[in-house]
Design a protein around this motif. Structure first.
Motif: not given
Length: 522
Positions: A360-371
């Motif tokens: 996501x824009x401005x986040x420094x880690x990927x997610x394992x949940x919904x975007x």
């Protein structure tokens, strides 16, 4: 008198024997067996429905191979997939498209004809059981884009934690292979009331069925076979859980946690602990204690089996999503003859053809949940009644969106490329990306067996973009820039590279959306 006394004593003895008689043993309770899900090199039991799915496409030697293409209802591959060569096109043949609405007969089912009785095409209802949906059943099948042995495709992780791989295949129209949509479509057994059939489709977004393909087109086939009638007694199945526990234990005891993203490593450890606890609970509480009736036992065992599958499913997801961090040597700075050098691969990728991570824009880690807004780092409040908008805690220029800070460009602390790679690496600005678009030529090429977009700089050097899409749009390549959209606090600027047309342009996405990042440095 003596005779009477003797008879009385005999009677008394008989009564004493009746009183002291040992009670009859209670009938034994039925034993619960720990059965296995049926899984071989040929097929996988995903724990859904009453069927098992083949591990590879019809005609393929490996799971990564495309296999053969078939027109719907035809049992042999061919060179031309058009209405002129389609054997079921005439009104005198079966499955007249405006009249029939049934299932393929065995003699027209390529899986049955080639593999023998028991194998067949899946039905639409069976595909629906494999759909990757956001329902209340959190342990339904889940799909993950992945690369296996250099082949891009999709891993489907079953309800029980078993998994099966589907390569991205494309489809045949006439004599041309169409691959630009970068998904995989396969035939279902169901007929339809039109020329276009519902097909089994796996894309970067989900697993689904929809009408889109003419029955004369050539598609791969992924056969299924029926599991057989379910037994009256519910057996607990622990083999998939045990296998995933063993793999997680091996990884957690041998790998260096610093080599993986902290979130993915912690998720694996957390799900491993839960799975071990669930395993112990299952053995201790197999449904026999304090239950006298088989019906009650079966009910308890069904609930317990669901819990076992739940634990195995999410442990399998955690194993699959354990994200290795790229090393400095994996990504090179490529001089294209522009003002900045461009990374040779996406952020999080180790090779030019890997997707890397979605951010996501401005986040420094990927997610394992919904975007979405609820999971967005800078989302302070989601508007009730309109979940497409929210208030933000940072990067706000309009008070309607939160407390104004006037920031429109990412701080380095919120720049994933800088945080991930260090030094002078950063997400490209819109100006730097526009320079790439204006001065490079874009063309689809094949690299290591995969179709990618090549960007050739004015000095002849090249970088390559895999066809990643985003977490919201699948057909194009999307990469973030550092800037918000002017006057639209909920949106940020990105660039879209159209894989079909070979063009690139500036556009926008909601800040919560997951896009790839291609870093730059001086």
């Amino acid at each position: 008198m003596c005779l009477s006394l003797m008879m009385c004593m005999m009677t008394s003895c008989q009564k004493d024997e009746d009183v002291n008689e040992e009670p009859k043993p209670e009938p034994e309770k039925p034993a619960i067996k720990y059965a296995e899900y049926e899984t071989t090199d040929d097929y996988v039991d995903l724990g859904v429905g009453n069927f098992m799915i083949a591990t590879k496409n019809l005609g393929a030697k490996r799971p990564e191979d495309t296999g053969d293409f078939f027109a719907w209802g035809e049992t042999e591959p061919k060179e031309d997939y058009s209405w002129d060569t389609y054997k079921l096109q005439t009104s005198t043949t079966y499955y007249i498209y405006y009249k029939d609405n049934g299932l393929l007969q065995p003699q027209d089912d390529a899986a049955t004809v080639i593999l023998g009785q028991g194998w067949r095409l899946p039905t639409i209802e069976e595909v629906k059981l494999m759909e990757d949906t956001n329902t209340t059943d959190e342990a339904c099948c889940r799909m993950r884009p992945t690369v296996r042995n250099g082949v891009f495709g999709f891993m489907l992780i079953g309800r029980n934690g078993n998994s099966v791989f589907f390569p991205s295949t494309g489809r045949m129209q006439g004599s041309e292979l169409i691959t630009w949509d970068n998904d995989t479509k396969m035939w279902c057994k169901d007929c339809a009331k039109s020329k276009a059939l519902k097909v089994f489709t796996i894309s970067q977004i989900d697993v689904t069925t929809y009408y889109s393909v003419d029955r004369s087109d050539g598609l791969p086939i992924r056969p299924v076979k029926e599991r057989g009638a379910a037994p009256d007694t519910v057996y607990l199945k622990l083999n998939v859980l045990d296998r995933n526990i063993a793999e997680a234990q091996r990884l957690l005891s041998t790998v260096n946690s610093a080599e993986y993203s902290a979130e993915s490593y912690q998720t694996l450890d957390r799900n491993y602990q839960r799975a071990v606890a669930m395993r112990a609970y299952a053995v201790e509480n197999d449904g026999l204690k304090n239950n006298s009736y088989l019906g009650v036992i079966n009910k308890v065992n069904r609930e317990l089996q669901d819990s076992i599958d739940y634990a195995s499913h999410f442990l399998a997801l955690a194993l699959f999503e354990l994200s290795p961090l790229p090393k400095a040597s994996d990504i090179k700075a490529v001089d294209l003859g522009l003002s900045v050098r461009w990374a040779s691969a996406n952020l999080g990728a180790r090779t030019e053809t890997e997707y890397g991570y979605f951010y996501a824009w401005g986040e420094v880690a990927p997610k394992q949940t919904r975007y979405d807004w609820e999971n967005y780092k800078f989302c302070k409040e989601v508007y009730e009644g309109n979940r497409d908008f929210s208030k933000f805690s940072k990067y706000v220029t309009d008070s309607r969106w939160g407390e104004v800070d006037g920031k429109t460009r990412l701080d380095l602390e919120d720049d994933a490329a800088h945080e991930f790679m260090g030094g002078d690496w950063h997400i490209p600005t819109p100006e730097e990306f526009q320079e790439l678009v204006d001065n490079c030529t874009f063309e689809n090429v094949t690299l290591n067996g995969k179709t990618v977009m090549r960007a050739m700089g004015p000095n002849g050097n090249c970088i390559y973009f895999p066809h990643t899409g985003s977490t919201e749009v699948m057909d194009e390549i999307y990469c973030w820039t550092t800037d918000m959209v002017s006057g639209a606090n909920q949106r940020a600027t990105c660039y879209s590279i159209q894989s079909f047309w070979g063009t690139a342009y500036k556009t926008w996405e909601n800040r919560y959306a997951g896009l790839t990042i291609r870093a730059v440095c001086p």
